[in-house]
Write an enzyme that holds these catalytic residues in place. Structure first.
Site, short mmCIF file in Angstrom:
data_model
loop_
_atom_site.label_atom_id
_atom_site.label_comp_id
_atom_site.label_asym_id
_atom_site.label_seq_id
_atom_site.Cartn_x
_atom_site.Cartn_y
_atom_site.Cartn_z
N ALA A 20 0.86 -1.18 0.00
CA ALA A 20 0.00 0.00 0.00
C ALA A 20 0.90 1.23 0.00
O ALA A 20 2.06 1.16 0.41
CB ALA A 20 -0.89 -0.02 1.23
N GLY A 37 0.55 -5.13 0.84
CA GLY A 37 -0.65 -5.23 0.00
C GLY A 37 -0.38 -5.92 -1.33
O GLY A 37 -1.29 -6.48 -1.95
N GLU A 86 -0.50 -9.52 -0.61
CA GLU A 86 -1.92 -9.82 -0.36
C GLU A 86 -2.72 -9.84 -1.67
O GLU A 86 -3.64 -10.64 -1.83
CB GLU A 86 -2.48 -8.79 0.63
CG GLU A 86 -1.91 -8.97 2.03
CD GLU A 86 -2.16 -7.78 2.95
OE1 GLU A 86 -1.91 -6.64 2.53
OE2 GLU A 86 -2.59 -8.01 4.08
N GLU A 134 4.57 -5.09 7.22
CA GLU A 134 3.74 -4.10 7.94
C GLU A 134 4.18 -3.84 9.37
O GLU A 134 4.15 -2.70 9.82
CB GLU A 134 2.27 -4.55 7.94
CG GLU A 134 1.57 -4.39 6.60
CD GLU A 134 1.71 -5.60 5.70
OE1 GLU A 134 2.59 -6.45 5.95
OE2 GLU A 134 0.95 -5.71 4.72
N1 DAK Z 1 4.55 3.26 -0.90
C1 DAK Z 1 4.93 4.42 -1.47
N2 DAK Z 1 6.06 4.56 -2.20
C2 DAK Z 1 6.84 3.48 -2.34
C3 DAK Z 1 6.50 2.21 -1.77
C4 DAK Z 1 5.29 2.13 -1.02
N3 DAK Z 1 4.86 1.01 -0.47
N4 DAK Z 1 7.48 1.34 -2.09
C5 DAK Z 1 8.37 2.02 -2.83
N5 DAK Z 1 8.00 3.31 -2.98
C6 DAK Z 1 8.68 4.35 -3.72
C7 DAK Z 1 9.93 4.82 -2.95
O1 DAK Z 1 9.58 5.78 -1.98
C8 DAK Z 1 10.74 5.43 -4.08
O2 DAK Z 1 10.21 6.69 -4.40
P1 DAK Z 1 11.20 7.95 -4.79
O3 DAK Z 1 12.08 8.12 -3.61
O4 DAK Z 1 11.93 7.48 -6.02
O5 DAK Z 1 10.25 9.10 -5.02
C9 DAK Z 1 10.43 4.52 -5.26
O6 DAK Z 1 9.22 3.84 -4.92
C10 DAK Z 1 11.50 3.46 -5.48
O7 DAK Z 1 11.71 2.79 -4.25
P2 DAK Z 1 13.17 2.57 -3.61
O8 DAK Z 1 14.10 3.67 -4.01
O9 DAK Z 1 12.97 2.31 -2.17
O10 DAK Z 1 13.60 1.23 -4.37
P3 DAK Z 1 14.61 0.11 -3.86
O11 DAK Z 1 14.82 -0.81 -5.01
O12 DAK Z 1 15.80 0.72 -3.18
O13 DAK Z 1 13.82 -0.68 -2.72
C11 DAK Z 1 11.86 -1.79 -1.79
C12 DAK Z 1 12.67 -1.43 -3.07
C13 DAK Z 1 10.56 -2.47 -2.28
C14 DAK Z 1 12.65 -2.79 -0.95
C15 DAK Z 1 11.57 -0.50 -0.98
O14 DAK Z 1 11.03 0.49 -1.86
C16 DAK Z 1 10.59 -0.73 0.12
O15 DAK Z 1 10.95 -1.27 1.17
N6 DAK Z 1 9.35 -0.26 -0.09
C17 DAK Z 1 8.32 -0.33 0.90
C18 DAK Z 1 7.80 -1.74 1.01
C19 DAK Z 1 6.75 -1.85 2.08
O16 DAK Z 1 7.03 -1.63 3.28
N7 DAK Z 1 5.58 -2.20 1.66
C20 DAK Z 1 4.51 -2.45 2.57
C21 DAK Z 1 3.68 -1.26 2.74
S1 DAK Z 1 2.52 -1.54 4.02
C22 DAK Z 1 -4.58 -2.01 5.96
C23 DAK Z 1 -4.66 -2.39 4.64
C24 DAK Z 1 -3.54 -2.62 3.90
C25 DAK Z 1 -2.30 -2.46 4.46
C26 DAK Z 1 -2.22 -2.11 5.79
C27 DAK Z 1 -3.33 -1.88 6.53
N8 DAK Z 1 -5.71 -1.77 6.78
C28 DAK Z 1 -6.93 -2.47 6.40
C29 DAK Z 1 -5.63 -1.11 8.00
C30 DAK Z 1 -1.13 -2.66 3.67
C31 DAK Z 1 0.03 -2.18 4.09
C32 DAK Z 1 1.21 -2.25 3.28
O17 DAK Z 1 1.22 -2.75 2.19
#
Ligand code: DAK
Length: 259
Positions: free
Chosen positions: A65, A110, A113, A133
Site C-alpha cells: 500500500a 498489499g 496480499e 507491515e
Molecule cells: N509506498 C509508497 N512509495 C513506495 C513504496 C510504497 N509502499 N514502495 C516504494 N516506494 C517508492 C519509494 O519511496 C521510491 O520513491 P522515490 O524516492 O523514487 O520518489 C520509489 O518507490 C522506489 O523505491 P526505492 O528507491 O525504495 O527502491 P529500492 O529498489 O531501493 O527498494 C523496496 C525497493 C521495495 C525494498 C523498498 O522500496 C521498500 O521497502 N518499499 C516499501 C515496502 C513496504 O514496506 N511495503 C509495505 C507497505 S505496508 C490495511 C490495509 C492494507 C495495508 C495495511 C493496513 N488496513 C486495512 C488497515 C497494507 C500495508 C502495506 O502494504
C-alpha cells in the site's frame, strides 16, 4: 475503459492486467484501488474473459500500500481506507473467472496480499515476497493475516509477518506460497500457457470448481462435500457436460458453448 494505473490487454480469452505506477514501484494508492474495483466489476460481467493475469510494470509487482498516503490517515480514515481495500480484494478473490498473479518483482504487504487474492501465483526468480507491515507499526490489512496462514500454514505465516523479512521466489515455492517459478523472460508466457490450459475446458465447470474449493475452505468436510455435490449436480444441467461426454465417447474434441 481507460485507467491511469492499469493497462489491459486481451490475448485470446485471457485478460492481462498490468499494474502501472512504476515511480512508486506500483504501490497501491486509493486511486489505483478504485481503478481495480471498477475493472474487477467489468471483468465479472464480461463472459468473453475466461481467465485473468495480474502482473506489474517494471521491477515490482506491487510494493505494498502507498506508505505516503497511509502515513497521514487518522483512525477513522484508516478504517474506511482499509475496509474499502478489503472489499476490493475480496471481490477479486471471488471473481468467477480464475486469476493468475504473474509476480515479476517485489510483492510486499498489499502486493503479497493482492497475489494471494488470486487463485494461482507464478513468480519470476527475481520476485521477493513479504509482509513488512509490523516494521511500519501496523498489521497486514488486506487479508494477509488470513490468506497467508491458509496458504503456508500458521507457523510460517507468523514467521513471515512477525519478522517482516522478505523471502525469495525459491523459498515462496518451497512453502506453497507460489505454484511455480520461472525466469523473468518467460514469466508472462508461462502464465499465458497456464491460462490457455484453463480456457480450453468447460468454463461453467471451471467456475463451479473454483466456488466449491473456496467455499470448502471456509467450512467443515460434510458441508464442503455437500457444496461439491451441488456443483457437480449443476454440471449435469449444462449442454457442456453432454457435449464433452458425447465427444469423449466418439473420440472427438469437445466444443464448449459455456451453456
Ligand atoms: N509506498 C509508497 N512509495 C513506495 C513504496 C510504497 N509502499 N514502495 C516504494 N516506494 C517508492 C519509494 O519511496 C521510491 O520513491 P522515490 O524516492 O523514487 O520518489 C520509489 O518507490 C522506489 O523505491 P526505492 O528507491 O525504495 O527502491 P529500492 O529498489 O531501493 O527498494 C523496496 C525497493 C521495495 C525494498 C523498498 O522500496 C521498500 O521497502 N518499499 C516499501 C515496502 C513496504 O514496506 N511495503 C509495505 C507497505 S505496508 C490495511 C490495509 C492494507 C495495508 C495495511 C493496513 N488496513 C486495512 C488497515 C497494507 C500495508 C502495506 O502494504
Amino acid at each position: 475503459m481507460t485507467y491511469e494505473f492499469l493497462k489491459t490487454e486481451k490475448q485470446e480469452k485471457t485478460l492481462i492486467v498490468t499494474i502501472s505506477r512504476p515511480s512508486a514501484l506500483n504501490a497501491l494508492n486509493l486511486a489505483l484501488i478504485k481503478e481495480l474495483d471498477a475493472l474487477i466489476d467489468h471483468i465479472k460481467e464480461d463472459d468473453s474473459i475466461y481467465s485473468v493475469i495480474f502482473t506489474g510494470e517494471g521491477k515490482s509487482f506491487v510494493a505494498g500500500a502507498d506508505i505516503g498516503e497511509m502515513s497521514v490517515l487518522n483512525g477513522m480514515e484508516g478504517k474506511a481506507w482499509g475496509e474499502f481495500g478489503l472489499k476490493v480484494f475480496r471481490k477479486l478473490e471471488t471473481l468467477p473467472q480464475p486469476t493468475i498473479a504473474a509476480v515479476n518483482g517485489f510483492a510486499l504487504g498489499g502486493g503479497c496480499e493482492l497475489a494471494m487474492a488470486c487463485d494461482i501465483r507464478i513468480a519470476s526468480d527475481k520476485a521477493k515476497f513479504g509482509q513488512p507491515e509490523v516494521g511500519l507499526g501496523i498489521t497486514p490489512g488486506f487479508g494477509g493475516t488470513q490468506r497467508l496462514a491458509k496458504l503456508v500454514g500458521v507457523a510460517k505465516a507468523k514467521e513471515i509477518i512477525f519478522t517482516a523479512t522478505m523471502i525469495t521466489a525459491a523459498e515462496a515455492v518451497s512453502i506453497g506460497l507460489v505454484n511455480k517459478v520461472t525466469t523473468p523472460e518467460i514469466l508472462l508466457e508461462e502464465a499465458l500457457t497456464m491460462a490457455a490450459q484453463i480456457n480450453r475446458n468447460g468454463q461453467i465447470a471451471v467456475r463451479l470448481s473454483k466456488r466449491a474449493i473456496d467455499a470448502g475452505l471456509e467450512t467443515d468436510i460434510e458441508t464442503g462435500g455437500a457444496i461439491e455435490a451441488a456443483m457437480f449436480g449443476l454440471c449435469f444441467s449444462t449442454e457442456d457436460q453432454k457435449e464433452a461426454m458425447r465427444a469423449f465417447l466418439n473420440k472427438e474434441a469437445p466444443t464448449f458453448k459455456n451453456k
